[in-house]
Design an enzyme around this catalytic site. Structure first.
Site, PDB file in Angstrom:
ATOM      1  N   LEU A   1     -18.157  -2.346   0.564  1.00  8.98           N
ATOM      2  CA  LEU A   1     -18.685  -1.216  -0.106  1.00  8.98           C
ATOM      3  C   LEU A   1     -17.839  -1.216  -1.464  1.00  8.98           C
ATOM      4  O   LEU A   1     -18.656  -0.340  -2.312  1.00  8.98           O
ATOM      5  CB  LEU A   1     -17.762   0.322   0.904  1.00  8.98           C
ATOM      6  CG  LEU A   1     -18.914   0.340   2.047  1.00  8.98           C
ATOM      7  CD1 LEU A   1     -18.708   1.567   2.746  1.00  8.98           C
ATOM      8  CD2 LEU A   1     -19.738   0.591   1.970  1.00  8.98           C
ATOM      9  N   ALA A   2     -17.653  -1.751  -2.037  1.00 11.63           N
ATOM     10  CA  ALA A   2     -17.588  -2.492  -3.891  1.00 11.63           C
ATOM     11  C   ALA A   2     -17.059  -1.395  -4.549  1.00 11.63           C
ATOM     12  O   ALA A   2     -17.021  -0.842  -5.497  1.00 11.63           O
ATOM     13  CB  ALA A   2     -19.140  -2.878  -4.183  1.00 11.63           C
TER      14      ALA A   2
ATOM     15  N   TYR B   1       1.075  -0.995   0.050  1.00 16.00           N
ATOM     16  CA  TYR B   1      -0.458   0.279  -0.232  1.00 16.00           C
ATOM     17  C   TYR B   1       1.151   0.865   0.395  1.00 16.00           C
ATOM     18  O   TYR B   1       1.435   1.261   0.719  1.00 16.00           O
ATOM     19  CB  TYR B   1      -0.494  -0.018   1.076  1.00 16.00           C
ATOM     20  CG  TYR B   1      -1.880  -0.648   1.240  1.00 16.00           C
ATOM     21  CD1 TYR B   1      -2.135  -1.697   0.174  1.00 16.00           C
ATOM     22  CD2 TYR B   1      -2.760  -1.029   2.492  1.00 16.00           C
ATOM     23  CE1 TYR B   1      -3.191  -2.893  -0.062  1.00 16.00           C
ATOM     24  CE2 TYR B   1      -3.500  -2.237   2.344  1.00 16.00           C
ATOM     25  CZ  TYR B   1      -4.585  -3.341   1.421  1.00 16.00           C
ATOM     26  OH  TYR B   1      -4.183  -3.683   1.202  1.00 16.00           O
TER      27      TYR B   1
END
Length: 335
Positions: A208-209, A53
């Site tokens: 939350l897609a 990340y």
């Protein structure tokens, strides 16, 4: 706060996990620290990041925040290994060399002596799972890692890992981190039943897609300019996810959310949080406002009638957008 056991372990984690993918990137270190402080004050004790990340900057932001607030001992800190971390051809994957090297690097960035949960970010069939588990087992025995887990593995790969762990007397994975949301429910077919049968914790990513279930997108309107779906031509996977069928799910879900007096994002998170077998969905707020909305899901009750209504909108085990998508020949899931 309803703290839950993490798989077969004795530790308990909050029903929401704070994901740090945006930290050190779109979210500045200062804003990241403020979000972490607010999440901990709200009762969240579970933070998830990864070495890839923002190429280590997320781990650095998390480490600096926990060092500053002095609350490291209160947190179940999770990170991941697998992705490329340099130009060297060996600077990626699930090999012993890469895992040991990256664990040391993550410990330095996180400013900690131990990692509570160290997860293999993706499967890699061309590396024997016993090599991967042996390296992780050594890290546990050394005290640098407390528990090990996986992310986006298939059910059969996790069962294989259990057999290998038993055969060679190695540490076993205690949890799996799969994609799971109201646009893609395919893990309900095999993965969730397997996890319940063998005692795996389930920590869903993208509940939350990727923002599609936040209410900020509309069928007949262009995506917001600062959103990940703003340039669909540049990302074929996002283009496949934002298809006509998703609106037939999103729009009735928005109606259900309004009837319950809540937002679409809070409904989607609460549904995921209370699904059988789920331990702790990962939220990934970029701003404090997004975190506050996510925390509101803790106050949403999902009734049996709500579940029936949702099942009529998006039946169990089905999907309208691809999140749980595998390419077994390549040995990795696509983002």
């Amino acid at each position: 706060m309803d703290y839950r056991p993490l798989g077969r372990t004795g530790i308990r984690v909050s029903p929401l996990c704070l994901g740090a993918m945006m930290f050190g990137g779109k979210t500045s270190p200062a804003d990241s620290a403020a979000i972490i402080d607010r999440a901990l004050d709200a009762g969240i004790n579970f933070i998830d990041t990864a070495n890839v990340y923002n190429q280590g900057r997320s781990e650095e932001a998390v480490g600096e925040a926990l060092q500053r607030n002095g609350r490291r001992s209160q947190v179940i800190l999770a990170t991941k290994v697998h992705g490329r971390m340099g130009e060297d051809p060996n600077a990626m994957g699930n090999t012993r060399r890469h895992i040991i090297e990256q664990c040391e690097a993550s410990l330095r960035r996180l400013k900690t002596d131990w990692i509570d949960l160290y997860q293999v970010h993706r499967p890699q069939p061309d590396v024997p799972i016993d090599e991967t588990l042996r390296a992780l087992d050594d890290l546990v025995r050394s005290g640098k890692v407390r528990y090990i887990g996986s992310s986006t593995f298939a059910a059969w790969q996790l069962v294989e890992s259990l057999w290998v762990a038993k055969e060679y007397r190695l540490e076993r994975f205690v949890c799996e981190q799969p994609p799971y949301n109201l646009l893609d429910r395919r893990i309900e077919r095999e993965l969730l039943p397997m996890a319940q049968a063998y005692g795996f914790g389930i920590i869903p990513w993208s509940p939350l897609a990727g923002g599609l279930l936040t209410g900020k997108y509309r069928r007949d309107a262009p995506p917001p300019e600062d959103s990940r779906y703003a340039n669909l031509d540049a990302n074929p996977l996002y283009r496949r996810r934002m298809n006509d069928a998703v609106w037939d799910v999103i729009e009735p879900l928005e109606t259900l959310a309004r009837e319950k007096g809540t937002t679409l994002s809070r409904l989607a998170l609460a549904w995921c949080m209370h699904q059988p077998g789920v331990t702790s969905p990962i939220i990934g707020p970029r701003t404090m406002e997004q975190l506050e909305d996510n925390l509101g899901a803790l106050e949403v009750t999902i009734t049996d009638e709500d579940r029936k209504a949702i099942d009529r909108i998006i039946p169990p085990g089905t999907h309208v957008a691809p999140y749980y998508e595998a390419d077994w020949r390549a040995g990795a899931f696509r983002w």
